[in-house]
Design a protein around this motif. Sequence first.
Motif, PDB file in Angstrom:
ATOM      1  N   PHE A 114       0.838  -1.194   0.000  1.00 26.38           N
ATOM      2  CA  PHE A 114       0.000   0.000   0.000  1.00 26.38           C
ATOM      3  C   PHE A 114       0.872   1.243   0.000  1.00 26.38           C
ATOM      4  O   PHE A 114       1.860   1.312   0.740  1.00 26.38           O
TER       5      PHE A 114
ATOM      6  N   PHE B 198      -5.087   5.609   2.350  1.00 26.08           N
ATOM      7  CA  PHE B 198      -4.510   4.448   1.684  1.00 26.08           C
ATOM      8  C   PHE B 198      -5.245   4.159   0.385  1.00 26.08           C
ATOM      9  O   PHE B 198      -6.445   4.402   0.257  1.00 26.08           O
ATOM     10  N   GLY B 199      -4.512   3.581  -0.534  1.00 28.89           N
ATOM     11  CA  GLY B 199      -5.127   3.029  -1.722  1.00 28.89           C
ATOM     12  C   GLY B 199      -5.602   1.612  -1.447  1.00 28.89           C
ATOM     13  O   GLY B 199      -5.543   1.122  -0.325  1.00 28.89           O
ATOM     14  N   THR B 200      -6.051   0.946  -2.510  1.00 34.33           N
ATOM     15  CA  THR B 200      -6.573  -0.411  -2.358  1.00 34.33           C
ATOM     16  C   THR B 200      -5.472  -1.464  -2.327  1.00 34.33           C
ATOM     17  O   THR B 200      -5.712  -2.598  -1.959  1.00 34.33           O
TER      18      THR B 200
END
Lengths: 110, 112
Positions: free
Chosen positions: B89, B102-104
């Motif tokens: 991440f 956060f991204g995925t």
Amino acid sequence: DAGVTQSPTHLIKTRGQQVTLRCSPKSGHDTVSWYQQALGQGPQFIFQYYEEEERQRGNFPDRFSGHQFPNYSSELNVNALLLGDSALYLCASSLEETQYFGPGTRLLVL
Amino acid sequence: GESVGLHLPTLSVQEGDNSIINCAYSNSASDYFIWYKQESGKGPQFIIDIRSNMDKRQGQRVTVLLNKTVKHLSLQIAATQPGDSAVYFCAENMGGFQKLVFGTGTRLLVSP
């Protein structure tokens, strides 16, 4: 030196119940942040505690509340549990910008 | 809106290869970025960070590159090992109070 610790590791609750999760920060850290991580997604910021006050809050309802104690440890409380609250709850501690995460508490709501 | 996204959800490499994981961020005011590694059933583990006044930072086998012009972040892992297999991440510090977005995540699979 112990890192961030969380308890319990796993928890099963039913809808409508209340839950309390606990976090002990890394030694020397004074700030605790809580995140919710749904399966297959990145962590989502819930709120942050500093000097026993909630300093910042994410987009979570008032059912989510917390507390920080004088020794910097923290609790996350969730009331009126919903099925959608099932997730990994992560605690992170920091002194400055870098946040260090604990292993998380896996909560399952049935 | 707030978002940190990744271009590739899964990256498969051979042991010994170099890996590059990419990330796009949306908030040009963000001034601090972190890469985390998360293994199954564990919390995110800090890998490396970078401030917005830098464009490159190196650690042990890892390098983070920041391109503020196109709001792009990358993590380079040299000589990738099976133990590097995890979800990675990138996280963006939005504001002065350490709120991370956060991204995925990108899953890195390393084959022996």
